[in-house]
Write a protein that holds these residues in place. Structure first.
Motif, PDB file in Angstrom:
ATOM      1  N   GLU A 200       0.757  -1.077  -0.127  1.00  0.00           N
ATOM      2  CA  GLU A 200      -0.085  -0.017   0.004  1.00  0.00           C
ATOM      3  C   GLU A 200       0.831   1.368  -0.142  1.00  0.00           C
ATOM      4  O   GLU A 200       0.607   2.226  -0.470  1.00  0.00           O
ATOM      5  CB  GLU A 200      -1.084  -0.106   1.259  1.00  0.00           C
ATOM      6  N   HIS A 201       2.060   1.310   0.623  1.00  0.00           N
ATOM      7  CA  HIS A 201       2.670   2.480   0.761  1.00  0.00           C
ATOM      8  C   HIS A 201       4.194   2.548  -0.145  1.00  0.00           C
ATOM      9  O   HIS A 201       5.053   3.142   0.189  1.00  0.00           O
ATOM     10  CB  HIS A 201       3.189   2.513   2.163  1.00  0.00           C
ATOM     11  N   GLU A 202       3.764   1.873  -1.307  1.00  0.00           N
ATOM     12  CA  GLU A 202       4.938   1.612  -2.213  1.00  0.00           C
ATOM     13  C   GLU A 202       4.146   1.880  -3.485  1.00  0.00           C
ATOM     14  O   GLU A 202       3.095   2.011  -3.892  1.00  0.00           O
ATOM     15  CB  GLU A 202       5.849   0.657  -1.945  1.00  0.00           C
ATOM     16  N   ARG A 203       5.198   2.159  -4.763  1.00  0.00           N
ATOM     17  CA  ARG A 203       4.727   2.030  -6.069  1.00  0.00           C
ATOM     18  C   ARG A 203       5.439   0.944  -6.805  1.00  0.00           C
ATOM     19  O   ARG A 203       6.643   0.531  -6.192  1.00  0.00           O
ATOM     20  CB  ARG A 203       4.929   3.168  -6.812  1.00  0.00           C
ATOM     21  N   ILE A 204       5.107   0.562  -7.955  1.00  0.00           N
ATOM     22  CA  ILE A 204       5.682  -0.596  -8.821  1.00  0.00           C
ATOM     23  C   ILE A 204       7.033   0.079  -8.882  1.00  0.00           C
ATOM     24  O   ILE A 204       8.068  -0.892  -8.902  1.00  0.00           O
ATOM     25  CB  ILE A 204       5.015  -0.816 -10.006  1.00  0.00           C
ATOM     26  N   ASP A 205       7.400   1.095  -8.951  1.00  0.00           N
ATOM     27  CA  ASP A 205       8.511   1.599  -9.436  1.00  0.00           C
ATOM     28  C   ASP A 205       9.466   2.272  -8.336  1.00  0.00           C
ATOM     29  O   ASP A 205      10.439   2.782  -8.559  1.00  0.00           O
ATOM     30  CB  ASP A 205       8.648   2.609 -10.365  1.00  0.00           C
ATOM     31  N   THR A 206       9.112   1.578  -7.145  1.00  0.00           N
ATOM     32  CA  THR A 206       9.976   2.199  -6.019  1.00  0.00           C
ATOM     33  C   THR A 206      11.171   1.264  -5.755  1.00  0.00           C
ATOM     34  O   THR A 206      11.027   0.272  -5.717  1.00  0.00           O
ATOM     35  CB  THR A 206       9.097   2.173  -4.510  1.00  0.00           C
ATOM     36  N   PRO A 207      12.365   1.815  -5.893  1.00  0.00           N
ATOM     37  CA  PRO A 207      13.561   1.169  -5.693  1.00  0.00           C
ATOM     38  C   PRO A 207      13.720   0.867  -4.100  1.00  0.00           C
ATOM     39  O   PRO A 207      13.225   1.575  -3.297  1.00  0.00           O
ATOM     40  CB  PRO A 207      14.735   1.955  -6.206  1.00  0.00           C
ATOM     41  N   GLN A 208      13.993  -0.497  -4.017  1.00  0.00           N
ATOM     42  CA  GLN A 208      14.035  -0.970  -2.240  1.00  0.00           C
ATOM     43  C   GLN A 208      15.082  -1.520  -1.727  1.00  0.00           C
ATOM     44  O   GLN A 208      15.543  -1.378  -0.714  1.00  0.00           O
ATOM     45  CB  GLN A 208      12.943  -1.795  -2.230  1.00  0.00           C
ATOM     46  N   LEU A 209      16.029  -1.708  -2.878  1.00  0.00           N
ATOM     47  CA  LEU A 209      17.725  -1.743  -2.462  1.00  0.00           C
ATOM     48  C   LEU A 209      18.666  -1.227  -3.276  1.00  0.00           C
ATOM     49  O   LEU A 209      18.496  -0.722  -4.189  1.00  0.00           O
ATOM     50  CB  LEU A 209      18.033  -3.549  -2.675  1.00  0.00           C
ATOM     51  N   PHE A 210      19.929  -0.876  -2.211  1.00  0.00           N
ATOM     52  CA  PHE A 210      20.945  -0.152  -2.949  1.00  0.00           C
ATOM     53  C   PHE A 210      21.828  -1.292  -3.518  1.00  0.00           C
ATOM     54  O   PHE A 210      21.683  -2.511  -3.287  1.00  0.00           O
ATOM     55  CB  PHE A 210      21.655   0.515  -1.848  1.00  0.00           C
ATOM     56  N   ALA A 211      22.499  -0.640  -4.439  1.00  0.00           N
ATOM     57  CA  ALA A 211      23.462  -1.567  -5.334  1.00  0.00           C
ATOM     58  C   ALA A 211      24.073  -2.399  -4.307  1.00  0.00           C
ATOM     59  O   ALA A 211      24.355  -3.797  -4.609  1.00  0.00           O
ATOM     60  CB  ALA A 211      24.242  -1.079  -6.235  1.00  0.00           C
ATOM     61  N   ASP A 212      24.821  -2.190  -3.400  1.00  0.00           N
ATOM     62  CA  ASP A 212      25.686  -3.099  -2.325  1.00  0.00           C
ATOM     63  C   ASP A 212      25.087  -3.952  -1.812  1.00  0.00           C
ATOM     64  O   ASP A 212      25.244  -5.031  -1.653  1.00  0.00           O
ATOM     65  CB  ASP A 212      26.395  -2.261  -1.446  1.00  0.00           C
TER      66      ASP A 212
END
Length: 416
Positions: A200-212
């Motif tokens: 609910e509190h995100e979008r499909i295009d929300t990045p959730q992890l950093f590259a590392d």
């Protein structure tokens, strides 16, 4: 149909046309075929006269002119799925014993649909490992299970609300998360690298992890000989993960031609789960809230465009329903409905058969055991009256299922 269920020491399946995913690579179906099964595995497959000559005294199973294919492999399975809404809340409320029985029932129903192997990509409380052991011991019926255990997410990330995920932050926690799943018995690792349709509190295009963090997951899993699949929607996030060596993308809602080309070059597969953005009746049945329905169904057109891009660039696509594989939906089950979407939107029937059998077997590293009607592999076989090379909808008519040489479904057995 001749012969009864159960596993015989030796039996011959005849009066059938044998076909499998190799037809997409130039192989021809075998008409007037027979398959010799010894114990759990296929001993021979070919023209009837040749096979019968090898085992003249074997018990016979007459399929009445059916088409015989390998059992289906569903590569995106959640036997403990709990979406937002009353239906999902009911599953979340199950105690551990109830959950185990609930998942065992789903496994039985999955097998009877003709799905003889599944890849679980996030299950609650590690109950999938107990279910796998029970199936392997013969205590409950079900498909062969390859599982990721709990999916790895960042704090508050996609799916964090359930017991089927493990929250991690930073490279070291993600490394620990990978090792924890492998310690429990995971065959692969699942990681959520973007938002999706069920948060609910995100979008499909929300990045959730950093590259590392992504690198830590992939590097650690590969060091332990496990592949990594990622829940992912947006092209930029997928592109970064592919550069790091990601083995598979789930959904891929928003691909671009360049990212699809990179996936093909890297050998990163796609499990598109097309059915999840076109399943309003399923959502209504579970009481899924309006915000999720709107996000899901609204993503449908772009989802199909992404799938077309993947096909155009030569990405390996694999069958996966996300919906429970056995779920009754639009006149069939979720697995077959997904396969129909894949075939109708550019893959074609022969490609769909490969995406449901041989392709998954190769990705899983199980090609010696499943995915084709070939000597040495498990006798995981299904039969239907219509030709699956003419239409993927032929799988709506699965009427006979064998797993490991044991007939587990025979719709003609009780007929006069």
């Amino acid at each position: 149909m001749g012969d009864e269920g159960g596993r015989a020491a030796e039996r011959v399946i005849l009066n059938c046309t044998v076909t499998d995913g190799r037809t997409a690579e130039g192989a021809e179906p075998i008409r007037d075929a027979a398959v010799l099964v010894r114990g759990e595995r296929i001993a021979a497959a070919g023209p009837r006269a040749e096979v019968l000559a090898r085992a003249p005294g074997a018990a016979r199973v007459d399929l009445g002119g059916a088409y015989l294919t390998p059992g289906l492999v569903n590569m995106h399975t959640h036997l403990s799925l709990s979406l937002p809404g009353p239906g999902g809340e009911g599953v979340k409320a199950l105690g551990p014993h109830d959950l185990a029985l609930y998942m065992a029932d789903g496994a039985r129903r999955t097998l009877h649909c003709g799905v003889t192997t599944v890849r679980c990509v996030a299950e609650k409380d590690h109950a999938d490992f107990a279910l796998r052991r029970a199936i392997e011991a013969g205590r409950v019926p079900g498909p062969r299970i390859h599982t990721a255990g709990r999916a790895l997410v960042c704090t508050g990330g996609h799916g964090h609300e359930g017991a089927d995920t493990l929250e991690c932050d930073g490279p070291e926690e993600f490394r620990r998360g990978v090792r924890a799943q492998i310690k429990a018995g995971a065959d692969l690792v699942k990681v959520m690298i973007s938002g999706g349709i069920a948060g609910e509190h995100e979008r499909i295009d929300t990045p959730q992890l950093f590259a590392d963090e992504m690198a830590a997951v992939i590097e650690t899993a590969h060091a332990w000989g496990r592949k990594v699949t990622a829940h992912a929607g947006p092209a930029p996030v997928i592109a970064e993960a592919v550069k790091l060596g990601l083995d598979c993308v789930e959904h891929g809602y928003q691909l671009t031609p360049d990212v699809a080309a990179a996936m093909a070059q890297q050998g990163t597969a796609l499990v598109p789960t097309l059915v999840v953005t076109r399943c309003k009746a399923f959502f209504d049945e579970l009481g899924v809230p309006a915000w999720m329905q709107e996000r899901s169904l609204g993503a449908g057109p772009r989802h199909l465009e992404s799938y077309a891009m993947a096909l155009a660039e030569g990405v390996t696509v694999l069958l996966g329903s996300d919906m429970p594989p056995f779920w009754s939906f639009e006149g069939t089950n979720a697995t077959v409905r997904e396969l129909e979407h894949m075939a109708e939107n550019g893959l074609g029937p022969a490609g769909a058969l490969r995406a449901a059998t041989l392709g998954p077997a190769r990705w899983l590293g199980a090609e010696a055991d499943v995915g084709a009607v070939e000597p040495g592999r498990y006798a995981d076989l299904i039969a239907m009256d219509d030709d699956p090379l003419a239409s993927a909808s032929a799988f709506r008519g699965v009427r006979w299922v064998m797993k490991g040489g044991e007939i587990v479904r025979d719709d003609t057995a009780s007929r006069p």
